[in-house]
Design a protein around this motif. Sequence first.
Motif, PDB file in Angstrom:
ATOM      1  N   PHE A   1     -20.140 -30.934  51.681  1.00 36.43           N
ATOM      2  CA  PHE A   1     -20.033 -31.976  50.399  1.00 36.43           C
ATOM      3  C   PHE A   1     -21.318 -32.061  50.018  1.00 36.43           C
ATOM      4  CE2 PHE A   1     -20.980 -34.223  54.412  1.00 36.43           C
ATOM      5  CZ  PHE A   1     -21.900 -35.322  53.612  1.00 36.43           C
TER       6      PHE A   1
ATOM      7  N   TYR B   1     -11.753 -27.596  52.495  1.00 33.02           N
ATOM      8  CA  TYR B   1     -12.819 -28.190  52.365  1.00 33.02           C
ATOM      9  C   TYR B   1     -13.830 -28.461  53.464  1.00 33.02           C
ATOM     10  CZ  TYR B   1     -10.889 -29.060  47.804  1.00 33.02           C
ATOM     11  OH  TYR B   1     -10.073 -28.868  46.722  1.00 33.02           O
TER      12      TYR B   1
ATOM     13  N   VAL C   1     -19.071 -35.797  46.134  1.00 33.57           N
ATOM     14  CA  VAL C   1     -18.779 -37.359  46.685  1.00 33.57           C
ATOM     15  C   VAL C   1     -19.360 -38.109  45.597  1.00 33.57           C
ATOM     16  CG1 VAL C   1     -18.815 -39.068  48.335  1.00 33.57           C
ATOM     17  CG2 VAL C   1     -18.576 -36.517  48.949  1.00 33.57           C
TER      18      VAL C   1
ATOM     19  N   ILE D   1     -13.613 -38.078  45.651  1.00 31.03           N
ATOM     20  CA  ILE D   1     -13.972 -36.775  46.203  1.00 31.03           C
ATOM     21  C   ILE D   1     -13.326 -35.909  45.263  1.00 31.03           C
ATOM     22  CG2 ILE D   1     -13.352 -35.056  47.978  1.00 31.03           C
ATOM     23  CD1 ILE D   1     -14.813 -37.579  49.098  1.00 31.03           C
TER      24      ILE D   1
ATOM     25  N   TYR E   1     -17.648 -32.539  58.640  1.00 33.73           N
ATOM     26  CA  TYR E   1     -18.099 -32.268  57.171  1.00 33.73           C
ATOM     27  C   TYR E   1     -19.682 -31.913  57.235  1.00 33.73           C
ATOM     28  CZ  TYR E   1     -13.537 -33.111  55.363  1.00 33.73           C
ATOM     29  OH  TYR E   1     -11.832 -33.426  55.239  1.00 33.73           O
TER      30      TYR E   1
END
Length: 182
Positions: free
Chosen positions: A41, A38, A84, A137, A74
């Motif tokens: 986001f 990951y 998120v 998440i 991120y």
Amino acid sequence: MKKLLKFIPILVFALVLTSCSSVRVATDYDREANFDQYKTFAFFKPGIDKAEISDLDKRRILRAIETELLAKGYTKSEDPDMLVSMFTKSTQRVDVYNNAWGWGGWGWGGYGGWGWGPGWGGNQVSTSTEGMLYIDIIDNAKKELIWQGSGTGYLVTKNIEKKEARIKEFVQKTLMQFPPEK
């Protein structure tokens, strides 16, 4: 003994003061998820819209979350690896303290010092709001929850600067646990 009794109120006040300022954190996550994959986001708007708080507080929380995730490396993206979301809960706590000053109680007995008998006093009532902030998440490809953190603590509502600092503290301490260690 008298010296010890003088310090008890100070000790109790310090304990109450420190317990009100802390945020208690709990986290849970999918042990099968590979958190190294990951990198990007975005916020999950349908979930955030359901949070029952003011739009101002939502924006404060989202800014704090974004700041923490960017600091962790991120990147915010239109095509994210993870989504998120967040939601909140709050409970009103009412505490009634009976200091036992008065007829038939143990306390300051007026002219005679500590003892059993008449004196002054009554009950004290205090209220406080304890809030919980959940940060979820979600794996965007699978649409599955992979990590959840919650911060619980007392809220500050009257002073905007203190409220913003408290929100940042909630988010920072909760996201300190993300991503989970291997």
